[in-house]
Design a protein around this motif. Sequence first.
Motif, short mmCIF file in Angstrom:
data_model
loop_
_atom_site.label_atom_id
_atom_site.label_comp_id
_atom_site.label_asym_id
_atom_site.label_seq_id
_atom_site.Cartn_x
_atom_site.Cartn_y
_atom_site.Cartn_z
N ALA A 27 0.81 -1.22 0.00
CA ALA A 27 0.00 0.00 0.00
C ALA A 27 0.84 1.27 0.00
O ALA A 27 0.39 2.32 -0.44
CB ALA A 27 -0.96 0.00 1.19
N GLY A 83 -5.04 4.73 -5.59
CA GLY A 83 -6.10 3.82 -5.15
C GLY A 83 -7.10 3.42 -6.21
O GLY A 83 -8.10 2.80 -5.90
N PRO A 103 -5.34 -1.87 -8.46
CA PRO A 103 -5.17 -1.95 -7.00
C PRO A 103 -5.47 -3.36 -6.48
O PRO A 103 -6.22 -4.11 -7.11
CB PRO A 103 -6.18 -0.94 -6.46
N TRP A 150 -7.00 -5.34 -3.23
CA TRP A 150 -7.81 -5.23 -2.02
C TRP A 150 -7.77 -6.57 -1.30
O TRP A 150 -7.56 -7.62 -1.92
CB TRP A 150 -9.26 -4.88 -2.38
N ARG A 154 -7.58 -1.71 1.12
CA ARG A 154 -6.67 -1.65 -0.03
C ARG A 154 -5.28 -1.95 0.48
O ARG A 154 -4.78 -1.27 1.37
CB ARG A 154 -6.73 -0.28 -0.71
N SER A 212 -9.76 -6.91 -6.79
CA SER A 212 -9.22 -5.75 -7.49
C SER A 212 -10.10 -4.52 -7.29
O SER A 212 -9.84 -3.47 -7.87
CB SER A 212 -9.08 -6.04 -8.97
N SER A 213 -11.12 -4.66 -6.45
CA SER A 213 -11.97 -3.52 -6.13
C SER A 213 -12.55 -3.69 -4.73
O SER A 213 -12.58 -4.79 -4.20
CB SER A 213 -13.10 -3.38 -7.16
N ARG A 214 -13.02 -2.59 -4.20
CA ARG A 214 -13.63 -2.58 -2.87
C ARG A 214 -14.95 -3.34 -2.90
O ARG A 214 -15.68 -3.29 -3.89
CB ARG A 214 -13.88 -1.13 -2.44
#
Length: 155
Positions: free
Chosen positions: A51, A83, A113, A115, A122, A151-153
Amino acid sequence: MGKAFVGLTVLLSTPASAQILDARAAQAIIAGCTAHAAAKKQSHAIAVVDAGGHLVAALRMDGNGSGIFDFSLAKAEAVAAWGFPTAQMEQSAKETPGFVNAPHVVAVPGGVPVWSAEGKARIGGVGVSGEAPIDDAACAEAGIAAAGLRSSRAR
């Protein structure tokens, strides 16, 4: 003193994998990327950062020069800093005057990104270069998924 101790207890009881991108996970991302690339007969340079944008693992597959690796690292560092994927940076550069000149902006797909598995934290970024930008991004996505990460929230 009691409040600090309680906070420390919560931090220590949370699994490390939920908070950081460790070497094991980074290597799993690399393995997933290389499997994806081999299946498509492609060759990529892959960089995985935490991060903070610090390199955790990397691989320059056969056929890629050092400049290609440098580009994959720049993509990984960019998503760690901002991010969001470098594909979105490409769109933002078109829509926002001056954005392309901001620090750590790479306006080419291939940076994604990373996660945590549950999608709440992240924990890093992956940068891939060496093929067409859409293929670089697909390779990064495949590596992240192969490692059991997102790869995403989570929504």
